[in-house]
Enzyme design. Structure first.
Site, PDB file in Angstrom:
ATOM      1  CD  GLU A 144     -15.494  31.372  43.278  1.00  0.00           C
ATOM      2  OE1 GLU A 144     -15.621  29.914  44.231  1.00  0.00           O
ATOM      3  OE2 GLU A 144     -16.643  32.520  42.804  1.00  0.00           O
ATOM      4  CE  LYS A 169     -16.132  28.734  47.266  1.00  0.00           C
ATOM      5  NZ  LYS A 169     -17.175  29.617  46.505  1.00  0.00           N
ATOM      6  CB  CYS A 189     -15.964  32.751  46.342  1.00  0.00           C
ATOM      7  SG  CYS A 189     -18.382  33.399  45.562  1.00  0.00           S
TER       8      CYS A 189
END
Length: 280
Positions: A44, A118, A155
């Site tokens: 990330e 995300k 994540c």
């Protein structure tokens, strides 16, 4: 003929500046290519520290355009040179005030295929991401690449099953999950959630975590990156929990069809009954 893809992932510590971080990842990519890897994914916001441990406007300086910013452009050239598919997670600025936690996907010829933003943005101690990122708004794309159909989930997304399923319904064969997670928060989930999601959706997952502590906080990123197959089994060993590591593994994509036929989870879905799950 069996359809086997040699895939790679990188876990590493923050080097102290963006240029040396990108140079380190260039070397990892070259090392992976020398081992025959055809696809690689990074952690990330791979070209920056995990600045979300604090809430400071100075860290907007890490943001850049996707795909026209310097990082994606630089690695497009490398992908073309190495004939390698790349998943590049960066801090994206779309326009002033519009920032996203994003991963660009580059094909083996260096062409930009698109990006994933995300969806699920945490806001808890050590992970103050809402200060920096808007929620993703591009859905869950799956990209047709030189090695197969690749998806991305970033994540904190991994705690939410809906996106994993959306990627499977779109035909993903391999999903990269670049992360930055530390020992004290949810380490015991790390080897549980992604294998379970690989089973539920019958594809491979590349789970990537950072290593070490960084200058903006005391999060202890514990590595242990891995590939997991559609049966929920690790492909080879899990990476170190303290050291930087390049992980290269052979993934048998034929196993995806075998598992989907054997366990038939997609056949037995009941989307007609799932309406209440998204009401309110």
């Amino acid at each position: 003929m069996p359809h086997t893809v040699r895939a790679a992932l990188v876990q590493t510590e923050w080097t102290g500046d963006s240029e040396s971080m990108m140079a380190a990842h260039e070397k990892y990519a070259r090392d992976a290519a020398a081992q025959g890897a055809r696809v690689i994914g990074f952690q990330e916001v791979f070209n920056a520290p995990y600045f979300c441990q604090v809430q400071e406007t100075e860290h907007y300086r890490w943001a850049e355009a996707v795909p026209d910013g310097p990082t994606v452009t630089r690695f497009q050239a490398l992908a073309r040179e190495l004939n390698m598919v790349m998943v590049l997670p960066v801090f994206e600025i779309d326009k002033p005030g519009f920032h996203y936690n994003t991963a660009a996907v580059i094909d083996a010829d260096g062409s930009y295929l698109g990006k994933y933003r995300k969806h699920h943005i945490p806001q808890v101690k050590g992970f103050w991401e809402k200060f920096y990122f808007r929620p993703g708004n591009l859905g869950w794309p799956v990209f047709d690449t030189a090695v197969g159909r690749i998806g991305v989930y970033i994540c904190y997304d991994r705690h939410f099953p809906e996106g994993w399923r959306a990627l499977g319904l779109a035909g993903a064969q391999l999903v990269y999950n670049p992360s930055a997670t530390h020992r004290g928060l949810s380490a015991y989930l790390w080897k549980l959630e992604q294998p379970a999601s690989a089973v539920a959706n019958a594809y491979y997952i590349a789970a990537i975590n950072r290593v070490g502590t960084e200058e903006y906080g005391d999060n202890d990123f514990y590595g242990t990156s891995y590939f997991v197959d559609p049966r929920g089994q690790f492909v080879g060993d899990v990476a170190s929990d303290t050291e930087a590591e390049l992980v290269v593994r052979d993934l048998d994509f034929d196993l995806i069809d075998e598992v989907r036929q054997q366990w038939a989870f997609y056949r037995d879905r009941r989307p007609d009954a799932y309406g209440p799950l998204v009401e309110g």
